[in-house]
Enzyme design. Sequence first.
Site, PDB file in Angstrom:
ATOM      1  N   ARG A 142      18.540   1.922  15.304  1.00 44.75           N
ATOM      2  CA  ARG A 142      18.534   2.185  13.854  1.00 44.75           C
ATOM      3  C   ARG A 142      17.128   2.229  13.268  1.00 44.75           C
ATOM      4  O   ARG A 142      16.932   2.718  12.154  1.00 44.75           O
ATOM      5  CB  ARG A 142      19.367   1.114  13.143  1.00 44.75           C
ATOM      6  CG  ARG A 142      20.867   1.278  13.362  1.00 44.75           C
ATOM      7  CD  ARG A 142      21.642   0.079  12.871  1.00 44.75           C
ATOM      8  NE  ARG A 142      21.413  -0.188  11.458  1.00 44.75           N
ATOM      9  CZ  ARG A 142      21.785  -1.304  10.831  1.00 44.75           C
ATOM     10  NH1 ARG A 142      22.399  -2.269  11.518  1.00 44.75           N
ATOM     11  NH2 ARG A 142      21.553  -1.460   9.543  1.00 44.75           N
ATOM     12  N   THR A 153      23.895 -10.359  24.775  1.00 45.80           N
ATOM     13  CA  THR A 153      23.023 -11.536  24.658  1.00 45.80           C
ATOM     14  C   THR A 153      23.231 -12.522  25.802  1.00 45.80           C
ATOM     15  O   THR A 153      22.288 -13.181  26.253  1.00 45.80           O
ATOM     16  CB  THR A 153      23.275 -12.240  23.325  1.00 45.80           C
ATOM     17  OG1 THR A 153      24.688 -12.513  23.199  1.00 45.80           O
ATOM     18  CG2 THR A 153      22.854 -11.366  22.151  1.00 45.80           C
ATOM     19  N   ASN A 160      27.279 -17.500  11.894  1.00 48.81           N
ATOM     20  CA  ASN A 160      26.454 -17.673  13.087  1.00 48.81           C
ATOM     21  C   ASN A 160      25.167 -16.857  12.958  1.00 48.81           C
ATOM     22  O   ASN A 160      25.199 -15.676  12.626  1.00 48.81           O
ATOM     23  CB  ASN A 160      27.251 -17.218  14.315  1.00 48.81           C
ATOM     24  CG  ASN A 160      26.462 -17.314  15.605  1.00 48.81           C
ATOM     25  OD1 ASN A 160      25.511 -18.074  15.702  1.00 48.81           O
ATOM     26  ND2 ASN A 160      26.869 -16.551  16.604  1.00 48.81           N
ATOM     27  N   ARG A 208     -42.209  17.216   0.453  1.00 51.15           N
ATOM     28  CA  ARG A 208     -41.474  18.272  -0.237  1.00 51.15           C
ATOM     29  C   ARG A 208     -42.436  19.410  -0.547  1.00 51.15           C
ATOM     30  O   ARG A 208     -43.650  19.211  -0.629  1.00 51.15           O
ATOM     31  CB  ARG A 208     -40.851  17.730  -1.520  1.00 51.15           C
ATOM     32  CG  ARG A 208     -41.853  17.213  -2.545  1.00 51.15           C
ATOM     33  CD  ARG A 208     -41.188  16.417  -3.653  1.00 51.15           C
ATOM     34  NE  ARG A 208     -42.167  16.010  -4.677  1.00 51.15           N
ATOM     35  CZ  ARG A 208     -42.044  14.964  -5.450  1.00 51.15           C
ATOM     36  NH1 ARG A 208     -41.003  14.172  -5.309  1.00 51.15           N
ATOM     37  NH2 ARG A 208     -42.948  14.683  -6.369  1.00 51.15           N
TER      38      ARG A 208
END
Length: 456
Positions: A15, A79, A170, A439
Site C-alpha cells: 500500500r 507473523t 491487540n 580593468r
Amino acid sequence: MYNCAIILAAGEGKRMKSSTPKVLHKVCGKEMVNVVIDEIRKAQVDNIDVIIGTGAEKVRKATELKNVEYSIQEKQLGTGNAVICAKGFLKDKKGTVMVFTGDAPLIREESIRKLMDFHNKGGYSAVILTSIVENPSGYGRIIREENGEVLKIVEHKDCSTEEIKVNEINSSMYCFDIESLMNSLDRIDNNNAQGEYYLTDVIEILKRSGKKVGALPVPFEETQGVNSRLQLSQAEKIMRHRINEKHMENGVTLIDPDTTYIDFDVKISNDTVIYPQNVLQGKTKIDKGCVLYPGSRIDNSIVESDVTIQSSVILDSKIGSNTTVGPFAYIRPESVIGNSVRIGDFVEVKKSSIGDKTKVSHLTYIGDAEVGSGCNFGCGTVVVNYDGKKKYKTIIGDNSFIGCNTNLVSPVKVNDNTYIAAGSTITNEVPDGALAIARAKQVNKKDWVYKKGLNK
C-alpha cells in the site's frame, strides 16, 4: 533476567506503492525501523534481532550501524513464520523476548520498560501490548477472564455480539517467556484461508497449556502501524509534536510548533527562538540564543551561539557565534563561517572558510576559497573557481577590501591589507598593502549617440 527483542521488518508494504521497503520510510528524518531500534535500546535492551525479507539488503544497510543481528524470512508467510525464522537467534537463551513491528515507530521507551516489568513481575508466559480505542472496528479484540488475565484474542470478523463491543485491541506487540515461545512455535500451523502462520496462535496454545497470559494497555498513539502514505504522514505529525514539545520543555521557543519541522537527532540549546517554516535536519546542532526567522533549512550543520538566520539554506557547514546569515543565502557543504560574520542576501558560499568579522553583504559567490578576517566584499563579487574541467583555490588575506563586481580568477592569492578596485578581474597575486586595478581604461566617444541616431 535476560531481555532481548525481535523486530518484524520483512514486509513489502504494497500500500506504500514504493520501491523502498516499508520499514525504511522515514519519520522525522529517521527510518521507522531505526526509530524502533533506538527506543528499545533506550530501554536498555541490547540484544536485538531484525527479521528481514523484502529489500533485505537495503534494510541491512540502513541498520548496519545499530549493532543488531538479522534473521531472514524468505517468504512472507505471516507473523508466526517471521518469529520462527528467529529461532536461531533465540536458541539457548533464557528469559524474555519482546516482539515489535518495524512499521510502528511511535512506541515509547517508557512503554517498553513497563511491558518488561509487567511481564517479569507478573510471572506471565506472555503479555500482549494493547490499546483502548473508541472505534475498534477491524482490530482483534482482547477478551479477558474475570481475574483480568487474557482468555483469547478474537478477530473482528469472528466476534460474537458481546465480543464486538470490547474496545481493547491487540497491537501485535508482545513479550514472551523465551522457553514458552519456542515450545509453542513448533505447534502453530497454517490451517487458515490465507495459508499463513500467525503469532496470535501462540497465545491460544499457551492458554490451552494452562499458561498465564496478561495484557498491558498503552495509548493507541503508540501502537499505530504505518501501512500507507496517509498513515506515514499521521505518524510524522505525532512524532513532530513529541520532538517539538521536548525542545520547548528544554527552553527553546517555537513560535508555531505546528509549522516547525525538527528531525530526531537535532540538538537545540535554550533561549533560541525559532519562527515558523524552519526545517532542521540530520545531526544539526543549534547553540543558545539564536534566532531563526521564517523559512530556513539547516541540515547536518553546527550553528554556534547568538546567530541570526533569515530564509536561508545551510548544509553540512559550521556557522560561528554572533554571525548573521541571509536573507536568501546559500551555505553549501564543507563551509566554515567565522564569528561575527555578515553573510547577506543572495550570497552563496561553497566549500570555503570565512574569517571572523568579514562582511559578504550581497550578491556574491565564494567557492573553494580561504578568506581571512576583517574583509569586506562588495556587491557582485565572484570567485571564479572552475575552468570547465578543474576547480582551483583562492586565498584572500586579512583586512582585504574587494570592490563591487570583482572577479577573482582561481588559483589566485590576495594578500593582507589589500584593496581591489571595483570592476576588476584579478588573475595575478596581489601583494600585501597594494591597490589592484584590473580593468580597461574608460574612453568617452563625444556625441556618439547623436551621430548614430540612437537618441530618443
